[in-house]
Scaffold this motif. Structure first.
Motif, PDB file in Angstrom:
ATOM      1  N   GLY A  28       0.621  -0.772   0.004  1.00  0.00           N
ATOM      2  CA  GLY A  28      -0.219  -0.267  -0.197  1.00  0.00           C
ATOM      3  C   GLY A  28       0.874   1.191  -0.492  1.00  0.00           C
ATOM      4  N   GLY A  29       1.978   1.197   0.664  1.00  0.00           N
ATOM      5  CA  GLY A  29       2.650   2.395   1.680  1.00  0.00           C
ATOM      6  C   GLY A  29       3.261   2.639  -0.084  1.00  0.00           C
ATOM      7  N   SER A  30       3.673   1.225  -1.523  1.00  0.00           N
ATOM      8  CA  SER A  30       4.138   2.713  -2.626  1.00  0.00           C
ATOM      9  C   SER A  30       3.479   2.436  -3.599  1.00  0.00           C
ATOM     10  N   SER A  31       2.216   2.454  -3.700  1.00  0.00           N
ATOM     11  CA  SER A  31       0.845   3.213  -4.992  1.00  0.00           C
ATOM     12  C   SER A  31       1.101   4.646  -4.592  1.00  0.00           C
ATOM     13  N   ILE A  32       1.008   4.948  -6.095  1.00  0.00           N
ATOM     14  CA  ILE A  32       0.956   6.609  -5.357  1.00  0.00           C
ATOM     15  C   ILE A  32      -0.724   7.142  -6.937  1.00  0.00           C
ATOM     16  N   LYS A  33      -0.906   6.372  -7.835  1.00  0.00           N
ATOM     17  CA  LYS A  33      -1.869   6.504  -7.968  1.00  0.00           C
ATOM     18  C   LYS A  33      -3.158   5.825  -8.271  1.00  0.00           C
ATOM     19  N   ASP A  34      -4.201   6.284  -8.889  1.00  0.00           N
ATOM     20  CA  ASP A  34      -5.620   5.419  -9.103  1.00  0.00           C
ATOM     21  C   ASP A  34      -5.050   4.409 -10.276  1.00  0.00           C
ATOM     22  N   TYR A  35      -5.658   3.040  -9.509  1.00  0.00           N
ATOM     23  CA  TYR A  35      -5.667   2.059 -10.926  1.00  0.00           C
ATOM     24  C   TYR A  35      -6.919   1.608 -10.997  1.00  0.00           C
ATOM     25  N   ARG A  36      -7.594   0.817 -12.077  1.00  0.00           N
ATOM     26  CA  ARG A  36      -9.633   0.055 -12.820  1.00  0.00           C
ATOM     27  C   ARG A  36      -8.527  -0.977 -12.024  1.00  0.00           C
ATOM     28  N   CYS A  37      -8.965  -1.618 -11.306  1.00  0.00           N
ATOM     29  CA  CYS A  37      -9.211  -3.115 -11.475  1.00  0.00           C
ATOM     30  C   CYS A  37      -9.452  -4.163 -12.241  1.00  0.00           C
ATOM     31  N   PRO A  38      -9.082  -4.589 -13.157  1.00  0.00           N
ATOM     32  CA  PRO A  38      -9.817  -5.534 -14.496  1.00  0.00           C
ATOM     33  C   PRO A  38     -11.248  -7.042 -14.166  1.00  0.00           C
ATOM     34  N   GLY A  39     -10.995  -7.042 -12.994  1.00  0.00           N
ATOM     35  CA  GLY A  39     -11.789  -8.049 -12.202  1.00  0.00           C
ATOM     36  C   GLY A  39     -13.390  -8.000 -11.841  1.00  0.00           C
ATOM     37  N   CYS A  40     -13.139  -5.763 -11.475  1.00  0.00           N
ATOM     38  CA  CYS A  40     -14.771  -5.437 -10.746  1.00  0.00           C
ATOM     39  C   CYS A  40     -14.483  -4.617 -11.160  1.00  0.00           C
ATOM     40  N   ASP A  41     -13.793  -3.729 -11.728  1.00  0.00           N
ATOM     41  CA  ASP A  41     -14.102  -2.094 -12.763  1.00  0.00           C
ATOM     42  C   ASP A  41     -13.937  -1.464 -10.981  1.00  0.00           C
ATOM     43  N   GLN A  42     -13.164  -1.896 -10.116  1.00  0.00           N
ATOM     44  CA  GLN A  42     -13.624  -0.546  -8.972  1.00  0.00           C
ATOM     45  C   GLN A  42     -11.730  -0.421  -9.390  1.00  0.00           C
ATOM     46  N   LEU A  43     -12.130   1.000  -8.151  1.00  0.00           N
ATOM     47  CA  LEU A  43     -10.457   2.137  -8.304  1.00  0.00           C
ATOM     48  C   LEU A  43     -10.320   0.960  -7.594  1.00  0.00           C
ATOM     49  N   ILE A  44      -8.649   1.447  -7.251  1.00  0.00           N
ATOM     50  CA  ILE A  44      -7.572   0.582  -6.659  1.00  0.00           C
ATOM     51  C   ILE A  44      -6.832   2.270  -6.541  1.00  0.00           C
ATOM     52  N   PRO A  45      -7.458   2.595  -5.297  1.00  0.00           N
ATOM     53  CA  PRO A  45      -6.758   4.764  -4.730  1.00  0.00           C
ATOM     54  C   PRO A  45      -5.747   4.474  -4.187  1.00  0.00           C
ATOM     55  N   PRO A  46      -4.643   5.465  -3.820  1.00  0.00           N
ATOM     56  CA  PRO A  46      -3.531   5.367  -3.702  1.00  0.00           C
ATOM     57  C   PRO A  46      -3.652   4.475  -2.312  1.00  0.00           C
ATOM     58  N   GLY A  47      -2.445   4.033  -1.691  1.00  0.00           N
ATOM     59  CA  GLY A  47      -2.253   3.562  -0.613  1.00  0.00           C
ATOM     60  C   GLY A  47      -3.072   2.477  -0.197  1.00  0.00           C
ATOM     61  N   VAL A  48      -3.455   2.069  -1.083  1.00  0.00           N
ATOM     62  CA  VAL A  48      -3.269   0.554  -1.179  1.00  0.00           C
ATOM     63  C   VAL A  48      -3.086  -0.837  -2.102  1.00  0.00           C
ATOM     64  N   GLY A  49      -2.870  -1.391  -1.223  1.00  0.00           N
ATOM     65  CA  GLY A  49      -1.838  -2.537  -1.348  1.00  0.00           C
ATOM     66  C   GLY A  49      -2.374  -3.490  -2.118  1.00  0.00           C
TER      67      GLY A  49
END
Length: 87
Positions: A28-49
């Motif tokens: 989580g501490g290495s994540s600095i931007k939003d990504y969209r999960c292809p499995g659920c189509d939900q955002l993975i926000p910064p700070g989430v492993g």
């Protein structure tokens, strides 16, 4: 099989019915931007492993990398292809 990177992050090879994949856990501490999960189509926000995956072999490229929630990655074989999840 796992291969350490200079940053200490480990990439491992996973085998499944959908092929051979390179999988890297992103703390989580290495994540600095939003990504969209292809499995659920939900955002993975910064700070989430989460995990980053790409096909193994000579055909796996940077453009094929995808960021997944770990439970979504683990459940990918149980999902119907092409079904969009609500946002």
């Amino acid at each position: 099989m796992s291969a350490p990177l200079s940053s200490g992050i480990i990439t491992r090879t996973e085998y499944g019915p959908d092929g051979e994949w390179q999988v890297r856990h992103v703390p989580g501490g290495s994540s600095i931007k939003d990504y969209r999960c292809p499995g659920c189509d939900q955002l993975i926000p910064p700070g989430v492993g989460h995990v980053v995956t790409w096909p193994s072999g000579e055909y796996g490229s940077v453009e094929e990398r995808r960021h997944w929630h770990l439970p979504c990655w683990n459940a990918r074989g149980r999902r119907r292809p092409g079904v969009r999840r609500p946002r």
